[in-house]
Design an enzyme around this catalytic site. Structure first.
Site, PDB file in Angstrom:
ATOM      1  N   HIS A 355      -3.759  -3.045   6.737  1.00 23.52           N
ATOM      2  CA  HIS A 355      -2.747  -3.004   7.789  1.00 23.52           C
ATOM      3  C   HIS A 355      -1.710  -4.111   7.699  1.00 23.52           C
ATOM      4  O   HIS A 355      -0.873  -4.241   8.596  1.00 23.52           O
ATOM      5  CB  HIS A 355      -3.417  -3.077   9.167  1.00 23.52           C
ATOM      6  CG  HIS A 355      -4.023  -1.794   9.611  1.00 23.52           C
ATOM      7  ND1 HIS A 355      -3.307  -0.794  10.227  1.00 23.52           N
ATOM      8  CD2 HIS A 355      -5.297  -1.324   9.504  1.00 23.52           C
ATOM      9  CE1 HIS A 355      -4.104   0.224  10.496  1.00 23.52           C
ATOM     10  NE2 HIS A 355      -5.308  -0.066  10.068  1.00 23.52           N
ATOM     11  N   LYS A 542       5.872  -5.828  21.935  1.00 26.14           N
ATOM     12  CA  LYS A 542       4.912  -5.934  20.838  1.00 26.14           C
ATOM     13  C   LYS A 542       4.337  -7.346  20.829  1.00 26.14           C
ATOM     14  O   LYS A 542       4.828  -8.225  21.547  1.00 26.14           O
ATOM     15  CB  LYS A 542       5.557  -5.617  19.491  1.00 26.14           C
ATOM     16  CG  LYS A 542       6.823  -6.419  19.206  1.00 26.14           C
ATOM     17  CD  LYS A 542       7.479  -5.987  17.901  1.00 26.14           C
ATOM     18  CE  LYS A 542       8.155  -4.639  18.033  1.00 26.14           C
ATOM     19  NZ  LYS A 542       7.549  -3.612  17.203  1.00 26.14           N
ATOM     20  N   LYS A 548       7.887 -10.564  13.635  1.00 20.07           N
ATOM     21  CA  LYS A 548       8.461  -9.475  14.449  1.00 20.07           C
ATOM     22  C   LYS A 548       9.837  -9.850  14.996  1.00 20.07           C
ATOM     23  O   LYS A 548      10.558  -9.024  15.515  1.00 20.07           O
ATOM     24  CB  LYS A 548       7.499  -9.099  15.571  1.00 20.07           C
ATOM     25  CG  LYS A 548       6.188  -8.498  15.030  1.00 20.07           C
ATOM     26  CD  LYS A 548       5.234  -8.124  16.140  1.00 20.07           C
ATOM     27  CE  LYS A 548       3.906  -7.628  15.610  1.00 20.07           C
ATOM     28  NZ  LYS A 548       3.974  -6.291  14.997  1.00 20.07           N
ATOM     29  N   THR A 650       3.787   1.303  15.509  1.00 21.11           N
ATOM     30  CA  THR A 650       3.616   2.563  16.244  1.00 21.11           C
ATOM     31  C   THR A 650       4.389   2.535  17.557  1.00 21.11           C
ATOM     32  O   THR A 650       4.642   3.582  18.151  1.00 21.11           O
ATOM     33  CB  THR A 650       2.126   2.856  16.526  1.00 21.11           C
ATOM     34  OG1 THR A 650       1.523   1.725  17.171  1.00 21.11           O
ATOM     35  CG2 THR A 650       1.376   3.190  15.251  1.00 21.11           C
ATOM     36  N   LYS A 654       6.292   5.673  19.642  1.00 20.19           N
ATOM     37  CA  LYS A 654       6.136   5.972  21.068  1.00 20.19           C
ATOM     38  C   LYS A 654       7.489   5.977  21.768  1.00 20.19           C
ATOM     39  O   LYS A 654       7.765   6.846  22.607  1.00 20.19           O
ATOM     40  CB  LYS A 654       5.215   4.924  21.710  1.00 20.19           C
ATOM     41  CG  LYS A 654       3.785   4.975  21.224  1.00 20.19           C
ATOM     42  CD  LYS A 654       3.039   3.695  21.552  1.00 20.19           C
ATOM     43  CE  LYS A 654       1.739   3.630  20.762  1.00 20.19           C
ATOM     44  NZ  LYS A 654       1.223   2.262  20.624  1.00 20.19           N
TER      45      LYS A 654
END
Length: 804
Positions: A355, A542, A548, A650, A654
């Site tokens: 991952h 997140k 990020k 993900t 969404k």
């Protein structure tokens, strides 16, 4: 899907209330009603599970055991009612009796079994496996406390205990019959007897693994997935003699120490005690699961060599990779199997999903810690390493490549290397990510085992993230194309024919506004913060992490702030920036970014003119339940990680599924979403993964951007001055430094491209019908990103499963 009547719903509720409380619906409290509805679901799922299990045994069905240290399942009641086809009937029945089912949903806490995307993906997979009628058992720890509850005190993150079992226990079925023992520490003595090696343990610590089963029904299916949660229990509750003498603390010490194993999700590991506890947690989970799997198989089929025919074991990231030596131990030590036969079973049974490419998440353990804590496992790891090195030698692999791939090297034990060596399939979670694994991170492994590596792009269960979370949009879609999309997400493609129907587009627009109004109400009730639902909601929700790049988002807001300070009438879109996510308790930089966001929010709020155009809010304690309210309200989804760093994501799926447009970098699944939905579906900017590699190769120098770009200089200088009385010079220096404490995710390199993408986004946003037309087109293409598609790929290409 067959629905029950309101009369049947009332009968089922009263049956539960009479059985447990000896009362009827009119006298029940909301909490009693919550437990009654949970009881209805459990009874129904138990019957389904029994029938499915019998059919599975009759057909000799193969089952997957999904191993993960976290399952971010959120709340269970609503999903259970929805998947069983009960939700509408129960909602109407309760309303007819003056009760609101939403109040019952509010009683339940989010399960404290997960933290981020890894655990949410595992939960989506359970839903899809159950819906598609594939046999599955998930394995996780039954944490007494989740990661933590996030609270802001003077703008800074504070961590509070996440106590969730009060409402969560109702779903958990104790399985004393599956309990087993696990050994830690001590010494081992290995010796031969009758041609088989025997292992004798001395001075070891034993703990009981006690399982609880949680059931999850598939939607309109015959299957029920089981999540087995393992809890640590001490055999010796306490020292009776010490207790009778009044030494209460000492008497309970052993019990408390052993039961720490399942006490909290992800204990801090910035000290040796934390590292040791994490290692013990991981071994505790895999040992319990492997013992359970082997015992059940032996009872049913006798022959352990048939294990790969009936069982697949999937490792979701590196946390459960000790499954490999533990299964070897059980097969060899407890069942007298040869190494060769045992390894043949391992090779056919185990598969692994990677991952991340982040070095910090590719787990390695100190060799001495493993040897001390798990002496028998350590001896097996040494033998795996020896045999792998020998195989490399025969193939002529270079010394440096062997050291890079070895299980044990430089006094470290590599979990990722062990997973690749032992698994028959290794997959990444987006096309870009899988290519990076093959071409860069695990290049040498790919040279040796090219047949092992594959890709399965992530997905989300659209039933939860559209049908349940966004009922207004789901009902509109159903009125336009029917309800087949609920079971088959590809049916959403039929929506595209309405892209030129202005009446439909206006309904999409109105639904988005209503969802924003509901989120604004939720936020005010939760945090006392008022936001204007008519503004554009720009959302970055997140985990808070440097890669990020929440910091890049903040730099953009600071730039807008600087423009409005100079000219309050500047033509800037009125927007609300919404942040949500937790920083790991020991992650100083991430917590500093949270503090910056909150201080900047206060600075803007104080400025009467700027605050008419800009608003920042940080939603406390982000969770599945918060996401279910936030995703339907999102206009813009920020997916701005440095290219090549985000494996998939993900949250992007969404948000787009709920009618948001992405502001994104060419990273992870962003690329595939844009490919599937079309180039106009998102506002993509910045360096590609190849550009990133070249920029590093040519020595990234942030000072050049600062010296040559007035916008960047303005933003960095404001950061040094600070907001709301607090200077953030440390972050400014971090962004400008070229060595030591510096920004490895190159925010400044993508800054100008980010501003240009925002300008392009503004142009489209000012044409509401075109904006929402694009949103509808995006929704119509999102069926590909259903977790149902993922599971079909895993079942066919990795696990070799058949539907029952």
């Amino acid at each position: 899907m067959k629905q029950i009547t309101e009369k049947e719903a009332i009968s089922k509720i009263n049956e539960q209330l009479e059985k447990y409380y000896n009362i009827s619906l009119k006298d029940a409290t909301d909490r009693q009603l919550f437990k009654a509805l949970a009881g209805v679901c459990i009874d129904e799922m138990f019957i389904k599970r029994q029938k499915f299990s019998k059919n599975c045994k009759k057909k000799d069905g193969k089952a997957v055991n999904y191993m993960c240290m976290e399952f971010l399942i959120g709340k269970t009641l609503r999903t259970s009612l929805f998947n069983l086809g009960f939700e509408k009937s129960f909602g109407k029945a309760l309303k007819a009796n003056g009760r609101d089912i939403q109040n019952l949903y509010a009683i339940e806490d989010d399960a404290g079994l997960g933290n981020g995307g890894l655990g949410r993906l595992a939960s989506c997979f359970l839903d899809s496996l159950a819906t598609l009628d594939y046999p599955v058992t998930g394995h996780c720890l039954r944490y007494d406390f989740g990661l933590f509850k996030q609270k802001f005190v003077d703008g800074q993150q504070t961590e509070l205990p996440d106590e969730w079992l009060g409402s969560g226990e109702v779903w958990q079925i104790p399985r004393q019959d599956k309990a087993c023992r696990i050994k830690f520490d001590g010494q081992i003595n290995e010796y031969m007897e009758n041609g088989h090696m025997k292992v004798e343990y001395r001075d070891c610590t034993e703990v009981e693994a006690f399982p609880y089963d949680v059931m999850f029904s598939g939607y309109d299916s015959k299957n029920v997935a089981v999540l087995r949660l393992w809890s640590a229990r001490s055999f010796n509750t306490f020292d009776t003699k010490k207790f009778s003498q009044g030494e209460y603390t000492q008497a309970m010490a052993e019990k408390n120490e052993l039961e720490l194993l399942s006490k909290v999700l992800y204990p801090a590991d910035d000290h040796m005690q934390g590292k040791a506890l994490r290692l013990r947690q991981q071994y505790f989970l895999v040992s319990a699961a492997m013992q359970s799997i082997v015992t059940t198989h032996k009872r049913r089929y006798k022959n352990l060599k048939l294990l790969p025919k009936f069982i697949a074991v999937h490792l979701n990231d590196t946390h459960p990779v000790l499954c490999v030596p533990e299964l070897l131990r059980i097969l060899m030590d407890e069942n007298e199997m040869s190494w060769e036969d045992a390894w043949n079973i391992i090779d056919k049974t185990i598969s692994y999903t990677n991952h991340t490419i982040l070095k910090e998440a590719l787990e390695v353990w100190d060799e001495n810690l493993v040897a001390r804590t798990l002496p028998r496992i350590y001896s097996i790891l040494k033998e795996i390493d020896r045999r792998f090195r020998s195989a490399c030698c025969e193939l002529g692999v270079s010394y440096s490549a062997v050291e890079e791939m070895a299980v044990i090297s430089n006094r470290k034990v590599s979990m990722a290397n062990l997973a690749i060596i032992a698994s028959h399939k290794v997959n990444g979670v987006s096309k870009l990510h899988s290519n990076i694994l093959k071409d860069r991170i695990f290049k040498n492994f790919n040279g040796m085992y090219p047949q092992k590596f594959t890709n399965v792009t992530n997905g989300v269960t659209h039933r939860r993230w559209l049908c349940e979370s966004n009922p207004k949009l789901s009902e509109l879609i159903e009125s336009l194309i029917g309800d087949k999309f609920i079971k088959n997400a590809s049916w959403l493609e039929n929506l595209e024919k309405f892209a030129d129907d202005d009446s439909v587009i206006k309904k999409i627009k109105n639904i988005k506004l209503k969802n924003k109004e509901e989120f604004a109400k939720f936020l005010y009730e939760k945090q006392g913060i008022k936001i204007d639902p008519t503004t554009r909601f720009d959302v970055q929700a997140k985990r808070i992490h440097e890669y990020k790049r929440q910091l890049l988002n903040v730099l953009h807001i600071i730039y807008l702030y600087s423009v409005l300070k100079e000219n309050p009438d500047a033509d800037i879109t009125t927007q609300t920036f919404i942040f949500a996510g937790k920083a790991a308790s020991g992650y100083r930089r991430a917590k500093e970014i949270i503090y910056l966001i909150n201080q900047l929010a206060l600075e803007i709020d104080k400025d009467e003119k700027v605050s008419k155009k800009l608003k920042i809010v940080f939603v406390e304690n982000y969770s599945v339940t918060v996401a279910e309210k936030l995703m339907p309200a999102t206009d813009v989804s920020e997916q701005i990680s440095l290219a090549g760093q985000e494996a998939s994501g993900t949250g992007n799926m969404k948000a787009v599924l709920n009618g948001a447009l992405m502001l994104c970098t060419p990273d992870g699944a962003n690329i595939e979403i844009s490919d599937v939905c079309g180039k106009d579906s998102s506002f993509m900017f910045g360096m590609t993964a190849e550009d990133v590699a070249n920029t590093w190769k040519n020595n990234y120098n942030p000072r050049n951007y600062y010296d040559n770009n007035p916008k960047i200089k303005t933003v960095i200088d404001l950061l040094s001055i600070g907001f709301n009385g607090t200077s953030f010079k440390g972050l400014a220096d971090y962004l400008l430094s070229t060595n030591g404490d510096f920004d490895p995710y190159m925010c400044l390199a993508d800054f100008e491209a980010y501003l240009k993408a925002c300008e392009d986004m503004d142009v489209l946003y000012r044409k509401p019908l075109k904006w929402h037309k694009q949103a509808l087109k995006n929704i119509s293409k999102m069926g590909y990103f259903s977790s149902d598609r993922c599971i079909e790929e895993y079942a066919k290409n990795i696990w070799n499963l058949q539907k029952i």
